[in-house]
Write an enzyme that holds these catalytic residues in place. Sequence first.
Site, PDB file in Angstrom:
ATOM      1  N   TRP A   9       0.810  -1.220   0.000  1.00 53.34           N
ATOM      2  CA  TRP A   9       0.000   0.000   0.000  1.00 53.34           C
ATOM      3  C   TRP A   9       0.847   1.277   0.000  1.00 53.34           C
ATOM      4  O   TRP A   9       0.292   2.378  -0.040  1.00 53.34           O
ATOM      5  CB  TRP A   9      -0.966  -0.014   1.193  1.00 53.34           C
ATOM      6  CG  TRP A   9      -2.164  -0.884   0.966  1.00 53.34           C
ATOM      7  CD1 TRP A   9      -2.552  -1.454  -0.222  1.00 53.34           C
ATOM      8  CD2 TRP A   9      -3.151  -1.279   1.938  1.00 53.34           C
ATOM      9  NE1 TRP A   9      -3.708  -2.170  -0.050  1.00 53.34           N
ATOM     10  CE2 TRP A   9      -4.108  -2.080   1.263  1.00 53.34           C
ATOM     11  CE3 TRP A   9      -3.309  -1.027   3.293  1.00 53.34           C
ATOM     12  CZ2 TRP A   9      -5.205  -2.627   1.922  1.00 53.34           C
ATOM     13  CZ3 TRP A   9      -4.411  -1.574   3.942  1.00 53.34           C
ATOM     14  CH2 TRP A   9      -5.343  -2.364   3.260  1.00 53.34           C
ATOM     15  N   HIS A  97      12.636  -2.670  -0.984  1.00 48.29           N
ATOM     16  CA  HIS A  97      11.799  -2.185  -2.083  1.00 48.29           C
ATOM     17  C   HIS A  97      12.562  -1.140  -2.886  1.00 48.29           C
ATOM     18  O   HIS A  97      13.329  -0.351  -2.329  1.00 48.29           O
ATOM     19  CB  HIS A  97      10.483  -1.595  -1.546  1.00 48.29           C
ATOM     20  CG  HIS A  97       9.513  -1.330  -2.652  1.00 48.29           C
ATOM     21  ND1 HIS A  97       9.559  -0.169  -3.393  1.00 48.29           N
ATOM     22  CD2 HIS A  97       8.524  -2.084  -3.182  1.00 48.29           C
ATOM     23  CE1 HIS A  97       8.612  -0.231  -4.329  1.00 48.29           C
ATOM     24  NE2 HIS A  97       7.971  -1.384  -4.218  1.00 48.29           N
ATOM     25  N   GLU A  99      11.759   1.590  -4.134  1.00 52.04           N
ATOM     26  CA  GLU A  99      11.595   2.995  -3.731  1.00 52.04           C
ATOM     27  C   GLU A  99      12.525   3.330  -2.567  1.00 52.04           C
ATOM     28  O   GLU A  99      12.995   4.468  -2.437  1.00 52.04           O
ATOM     29  CB  GLU A  99      10.121   3.266  -3.411  1.00 52.04           C
ATOM     30  CG  GLU A  99       9.323   3.396  -4.711  1.00 52.04           C
ATOM     31  CD  GLU A  99       7.898   2.896  -4.651  1.00 52.04           C
ATOM     32  OE1 GLU A  99       7.328   2.806  -3.547  1.00 52.04           O
ATOM     33  OE2 GLU A  99       7.344   2.587  -5.728  1.00 52.04           O
ATOM     34  N   GLU A 169      10.906  -7.144  -8.908  1.00 57.06           N
ATOM     35  CA  GLU A 169      10.201  -5.939  -9.345  1.00 57.06           C
ATOM     36  C   GLU A 169      11.129  -5.090 -10.198  1.00 57.06           C
ATOM     37  O   GLU A 169      11.922  -4.300  -9.663  1.00 57.06           O
ATOM     38  CB  GLU A 169       9.746  -5.126  -8.127  1.00 57.06           C
ATOM     39  CG  GLU A 169       8.770  -5.859  -7.244  1.00 57.06           C
ATOM     40  CD  GLU A 169       7.873  -4.903  -6.461  1.00 57.06           C
ATOM     41  OE1 GLU A 169       6.650  -5.005  -6.616  1.00 57.06           O
ATOM     42  OE2 GLU A 169       8.388  -4.054  -5.726  1.00 57.06           O
ATOM     43  N   GLY A 175       4.684   1.185 -11.217  1.00 53.67           N
ATOM     44  CA  GLY A 175       3.876   2.405 -11.312  1.00 53.67           C
ATOM     45  C   GLY A 175       3.845   3.019 -12.690  1.00 53.67           C
ATOM     46  O   GLY A 175       3.399   4.154 -12.860  1.00 53.67           O
ATOM     47  N   GLY A 234       1.032  -2.877  -6.283  1.00 47.87           N
ATOM     48  CA  GLY A 234       0.970  -1.541  -5.709  1.00 47.87           C
ATOM     49  C   GLY A 234      -0.386  -0.910  -5.980  1.00 47.87           C
ATOM     50  O   GLY A 234      -1.385  -1.219  -5.326  1.00 47.87           O
ATOM     51  N   GLY A 235      -0.451  -0.050  -6.988  1.00 47.13           N
ATOM     52  CA  GLY A 235      -1.643   0.749  -7.279  1.00 47.13           C
ATOM     53  C   GLY A 235      -2.948  -0.047  -7.303  1.00 47.13           C
ATOM     54  O   GLY A 235      -3.954   0.384  -6.721  1.00 47.13           O
TER      55      GLY A 235
HETATM   56  P1  13P Z   1       2.581  -0.930  -9.043  1.00 47.18           P
HETATM   57  O1  13P Z   1       1.740  -2.194  -8.977  1.00 47.18           O
HETATM   58  O2  13P Z   1       1.810   0.311  -8.701  1.00 47.18           O
HETATM   59  O3  13P Z   1       3.349  -0.864 -10.329  1.00 47.18           O
HETATM   60  O4  13P Z   1       3.675  -1.055  -7.866  1.00 47.18           O
HETATM   61  C1  13P Z   1       4.445  -2.202  -7.778  1.00 47.18           C
HETATM   62  C2  13P Z   1       5.190  -2.190  -6.495  1.00 47.18           C
HETATM   63  O5  13P Z   1       6.088  -1.398  -6.286  1.00 47.18           O
HETATM   64  C3  13P Z   1       4.795  -3.159  -5.460  1.00 47.18           C
HETATM   65  O6  13P Z   1       5.743  -3.231  -4.444  1.00 47.18           O
END
Ligand code: 13P
Length: 249
Positions: A9, A97, A99, A169, A175, A234-235
């Site tokens: 999330w 992750h 990010e 990932e 994203g 994610g989204g």
């Molecule tokens: P999205 O599904 O928004 O591309 O994000 C993936 C993610 O970073 C899950 O950890």
Amino acid sequence: MRRLMAANWKMYKTSAEAKDTLLLLAELLGNRSPEGREVLVFAPFTALEASAEAMRALHGGHVGAQNMYPAMEGAFTGEISPAMILASGASWVLIGHSERRHLLGESDEFIGRKVRLALQTGLNVMLCVGETLEEREQGALAGVLQRQISLALEGIEKEAMPHLAVAYEPVWAIGTGKSASSADIEEAHALLNQLLEKHFETTREIPVLYGGSVKPENAHSILALDNVDGVLVGGASLQAESFSRIVTA
Ligand code: 13P
């Protein structure tokens, strides 16, 4: 191999919003995860307790934190310890992750310290790995995955395997609305399985998930690929309806 249907999330949802989303998710799924699948939700720290409480409505559902600091306690302003995560009722932690690697500058060594302490403390760990677009274009995929896996798992022994999952990932698919191709996913997952088999000197037992623009529309075909043991979303996990379609895809 059990399948993990995971939601990240990120920095979305207050504790009240998390609770509402999870209660609706449980209702949509008939209060149980589909056969052979576990649902995992990585919630913000402030929503962990409410999420763990709400997750009781979903059999086969678990809650995790999105990060932790590699110390049991101490003068680390703004950080959270594995003991605090466990005490909130969560049983998993997401580590490495992209990010955090790229926006917050986390190194492979730092990630390795987190993985070791999380496992020692009794948390289950989902380790995230993946290459940037630049690394992919330079042909560095195998080298990047090898470095990320070997430094994150340094000193981790076979006994930890039941408590470990890996999420592939690719940074360029997160994203962006553009998931990796089937061939790209199969190639990376095969590489990861080889690396895990080599590290643990045993055949595959660790679920390897795909993450990066997973949606209700593409989840089924991604889950049908070789060596894909789940998805990290994610989204499309923020709405209970959309995530429940992925969980049952
Ligand atoms: P999205 O599904 O928004 O591309 O994000 C993936 C993610 O970073 C899950 O950890």
